[in-house]
Design a protein around this motif. Structure first.
Motif, mmCIF file in Angstrom:
data_model
loop_
_atom_site.group_PDB
_atom_site.id
_atom_site.type_symbol
_atom_site.label_atom_id
_atom_site.label_comp_id
_atom_site.label_asym_id
_atom_site.label_seq_id
_atom_site.Cartn_x
_atom_site.Cartn_y
_atom_site.Cartn_z
ATOM 1 N N ASN A 350 17.230 19.872 18.991
ATOM 2 C CA ASN A 350 17.636 19.747 17.786
ATOM 3 C C ASN A 350 17.136 20.768 16.890
ATOM 4 O O ASN A 350 17.383 20.885 15.747
ATOM 5 N N ALA A 351 16.152 21.467 17.463
ATOM 6 C CA ALA A 351 15.181 22.331 16.450
ATOM 7 C C ALA A 351 14.662 21.502 15.463
ATOM 8 O O ALA A 351 14.623 21.987 14.305
ATOM 9 N N THR A 352 14.007 20.335 15.526
ATOM 10 C CA THR A 352 13.680 19.467 14.620
ATOM 11 C C THR A 352 12.449 20.231 13.700
ATOM 12 O O THR A 352 11.511 20.677 14.557
ATOM 13 N N THR A 353 12.462 20.130 12.500
ATOM 14 C CA THR A 353 11.398 20.576 11.779
ATOM 15 C C THR A 353 10.524 19.411 11.158
ATOM 16 O O THR A 353 11.070 18.589 10.476
ATOM 17 N N PHE A 354 9.170 19.513 11.304
ATOM 18 C CA PHE A 354 8.221 18.635 10.875
ATOM 19 C C PHE A 354 7.403 19.257 9.909
ATOM 20 O O PHE A 354 6.833 20.072 10.048
ATOM 21 N N THR A 355 7.538 18.656 8.445
ATOM 22 C CA THR A 355 6.811 19.073 7.538
ATOM 23 C C THR A 355 5.189 18.468 7.490
ATOM 24 O O THR A 355 4.813 17.388 8.217
ATOM 25 N N PHE A 356 4.138 19.200 7.294
ATOM 26 C CA PHE A 356 2.695 18.549 7.607
ATOM 27 C C PHE A 356 1.891 18.840 6.353
ATOM 28 O O PHE A 356 2.074 19.930 5.549
ATOM 29 N N GLY A 357 0.828 18.049 6.476
ATOM 30 C CA GLY A 357 -0.154 18.167 5.188
ATOM 31 C C GLY A 357 -0.956 16.663 4.738
ATOM 32 O O GLY A 357 -0.559 15.798 5.319
ATOM 33 N N PRO A 358 -1.752 16.754 3.688
ATOM 34 C CA PRO A 358 -2.306 15.311 3.391
ATOM 35 C C PRO A 358 -1.476 14.553 2.896
ATOM 36 O O PRO A 358 -0.461 14.921 2.101
ATOM 37 N N SER A 359 -1.167 13.172 3.074
ATOM 38 C CA SER A 359 -0.158 12.248 2.877
ATOM 39 C C SER A 359 -0.059 12.323 1.442
ATOM 40 O O SER A 359 1.061 12.377 0.925
ATOM 41 N N GLY A 360 -1.030 12.012 0.509
ATOM 42 C CA GLY A 360 -0.942 11.814 -0.858
ATOM 43 C C GLY A 360 -0.204 13.253 -1.568
ATOM 44 O O GLY A 360 0.174 12.928 -2.439
ATOM 45 N N ALA A 361 -0.532 14.201 -0.845
ATOM 46 C CA ALA A 361 0.256 15.674 -1.591
ATOM 47 C C ALA A 361 1.375 15.809 -1.084
ATOM 48 O O ALA A 361 2.402 16.276 -1.607
ATOM 49 N N VAL A 362 1.801 15.715 0.272
ATOM 50 C CA VAL A 362 3.078 15.817 0.772
ATOM 51 C C VAL A 362 4.074 14.558 0.634
ATOM 52 O O VAL A 362 5.196 14.976 0.304
ATOM 53 N N LEU A 363 3.631 13.527 0.750
ATOM 54 C CA LEU A 363 4.470 12.426 0.384
ATOM 55 C C LEU A 363 4.401 11.701 -0.780
ATOM 56 O O LEU A 363 5.297 12.088 -1.887
ATOM 57 N N TYR A 364 3.547 10.737 -1.174
ATOM 58 C CA TYR A 364 3.375 9.876 -2.340
ATOM 59 C C TYR A 364 2.164 9.138 -2.130
ATOM 60 O O TYR A 364 1.551 9.063 -0.880
ATOM 61 N N PRO A 365 1.596 8.740 -3.024
ATOM 62 C CA PRO A 365 0.221 7.642 -2.892
ATOM 63 C C PRO A 365 0.603 6.688 -2.345
ATOM 64 O O PRO A 365 1.415 5.839 -2.582
ATOM 65 N N THR A 366 -0.680 6.420 -1.483
ATOM 66 C CA THR A 366 -0.745 5.167 -0.530
ATOM 67 C C THR A 366 -1.928 4.875 -0.503
ATOM 68 O O THR A 366 -2.996 5.544 -0.227
ATOM 69 N N THR A 367 -2.461 3.512 -0.766
ATOM 70 C CA THR A 367 -3.672 3.062 -0.698
ATOM 71 C C THR A 367 -3.673 2.048 0.520
ATOM 72 O O THR A 367 -2.681 1.205 0.710
ATOM 73 N N GLY A 368 -4.792 1.922 1.029
ATOM 74 C CA GLY A 368 -4.928 0.629 2.032
ATOM 75 C C GLY A 368 -4.384 1.148 3.231
ATOM 76 O O GLY A 368 -3.953 0.140 3.857
ATOM 77 N N SER A 369 -4.161 2.499 3.681
ATOM 78 C CA SER A 369 -3.485 2.789 4.727
ATOM 79 C C SER A 369 -4.216 3.118 5.770
ATOM 80 O O SER A 369 -5.442 3.375 5.764
ATOM 81 N N ALA A 370 -3.484 2.955 7.059
ATOM 82 C CA ALA A 370 -4.104 2.850 8.446
ATOM 83 C C ALA A 370 -5.113 4.355 8.593
ATOM 84 O O ALA A 370 -5.932 4.154 9.140
ATOM 85 N N PRO A 371 -4.284 5.697 8.515
ATOM 86 C CA PRO A 371 -4.925 6.803 8.908
ATOM 87 C C PRO A 371 -6.295 6.940 8.014
ATOM 88 O O PRO A 371 -6.930 7.750 8.465
#
Length: 436
Positions: A350-371
């Motif tokens: 499917n030529a799938t594309t994955f975006t990458f980077g720090p979670s808070g900057a790329v997605l949204y703020p998460t606290t108490g997360s596993a990584p």
């Protein structure tokens, strides 16, 4: 392997005891720079947030709110015209199965449909027994409802005790694609090792793999019997909670690291989908997983941690609680993620594309997360969340025909990642952020 069709599972298909989503729609709203305006308009109607992805807000609309949603005039497209129909199609189980030992490589029909929880357990038991000299059955404790948080430990030549690769899957109950992905990777490792594949043998000879496919078994079973979109565990609210009907903690907001950080990336409200609990580790699933990770840290060390989720096609690294907080290791994390993304894009059907980077900057703020926790407390050298396909055409309810492409492309990516874990690959004297 014996596979019996589970009546609780079939009740979801038939709608006998399950929450009905017949006639519900999932709409993708383009937010862009108008997030506040979109949120204000959506606040005027009844809806549920499905997810937030790359400048879009995916929302679940009930039958009686579709007209009101349309009247808002938002820039939106339909992902599920009838979510109930999509769920019924997704839950179809093919009826006959042969033992997995009869299948190697990519021909295993297990990866052509979804399965009841008990069949997943049996599948893992048989896989472990097929590799008896180089694996064992392990556990990180029990869930709130008393289910074993089982895992499988794999190793190569000269026995166990090497740096660990640790996988967690099905953290959020409704993210069904996570388990098949982990299962496929584990099967490829074992089949390749037994077949004498030099590359696969090199991975298992260098690292111990600890694979936990269902760290939220109670929630996963609930998605198969009651509510396909359930996210949290099944732990009751605290005794002092105002609302005693709101069940569950978000296992990926209950870790100690940055649990109460600001800006807040979790909720203190027990009715929220991101309810963090009363205190860190007060979900029994988190307490067991955390204890297990600390033991690995103090014995073998953790080379790589991956928390498998869906959806939105992302490879995320710490930190999640602030958009502008970057770890010293971000350079090598980003470089590795970029090469994994490139390999998946170029090597997948499917030529799938994955975006990458720090979670808070790329997605949204998460606290108490596993990584974040596995990096800071577990001292994992590489720590990621991988958000699996798709980008949003189907979201959590990914059709069965999309399982095989998803699992195969992740094996492509993991082979690249394993080969990049050596220190000498990275120039640690270089800048903290690479330009790829």
């Amino acid at each position: 392997m014996r596979f019996a069709l589970n009546f609780a599972w079939l009740s979801l298909v038939a709608g006998a005891t399950a929450t009905s989503y017949d006639g519900y729609q999932v709409r993708r709203v383009k937010t862009g720079t108008q997030l506040a305006s979109v949120k204000q308009k959506l606040s005027t109607i009844s809806h549920e947030t499905w997810d937030r992805v790359h400048g879009h807000w995916d929302v679940l609309i009930s039958r009686d709110q579709i007209g009101a949603f349309n009247a808002l005039g938002l820039n939106a497209r339909t992902l599920h015209e009838d979510l109930g129909h999509s769920i019924t199609k997704e839950a179809h189980v093919k009826g006959s199965w042969k033992r997995q030992s009869n299948h190697t490589g990519g021909d295993d029909p297990w990866f052509d449909s979804y399965h009841p929880y008990d069949d997943h357990v049996e599948w893992w038991q048989e896989l472990q027994k097929s590799f008896p000299q180089n694996s064992n059955w392990t556990s990180s404790g029990t869930s709130y409802e008393g289910r074993d948080l089982f895992g499988v430990h794999l190793w190569g030549a000269s026995g166990p005790g090497k740096p660990a690769v640790l996988y967690h899957g099905t953290v959020h109950a409704r993210e069904w694609i996570a388990a098949p992905v982990i299962e496929y990777i584990a099967k490829q490792l074992i089949d390749g090792y037994k077949a004498g594949d030099n590359v696969t043998q090199a991975f298992l000879n260098k690292y111990d793999f600890y694979i936990f496919p269902f760290v939220n078994p109670d929630g996963f079973i609930y998605t198969q019997t009651n509510d396909r979109l359930w996210r949290k565990n099944r732990q009751p609210p605290p005794a002092k909670a105002r609302n005693q009907t709101c069940i569950g903690r978000d296992i990926n907001r209950n870790w100690e690291t940055n649990w109460d950080a600001t800006p807040r990336g979790a909720s203190p409200n027990e009715c929220s989908q991101t309810y963090r609990g009363e205190k860190p580790r007060d979900a029994p699933e988190n307490a067991g997983l955390d204890d297990f990770a600390r033991k690995l840290r103090d014995s073998q060390g953790i080379k790589l941690f991956i928390d498998w989720h869906s959806y939105s096609q992302l490879i995320l690294s710490p930190f999640g609680h602030k958009e502008t907080l970057y770890a010293p290791e971000l350079g090598k994390w980003t470089k590795a993620a970029a090469l994994v993304s490139e390999a998946i894009r170029d090597g997948s059907s499917n030529a799938t594309t994955f975006t990458f980077g720090p979670s808070g900057a790329v997605l949204y703020p998460t606290t108490g997360s596993a990584p974040d926790h596995l990096y800071t407390i577990g001292r994992a050298e590489f720590s990621y969340t991988i958000e699996l396909p798709d980008f949003g055409d189907f979201g959590f309810v990914l059709p069965p025909e999309r399982i095989r492409p998803a699992v195969e492309e992740q094996w492509i990516g993991q082979q690249v990642l394993f080969s990049l874990l050596d220190e000498e690959f990275f120039d640690e004297t270089g800048p903290a952020i690479f330009t790829i």
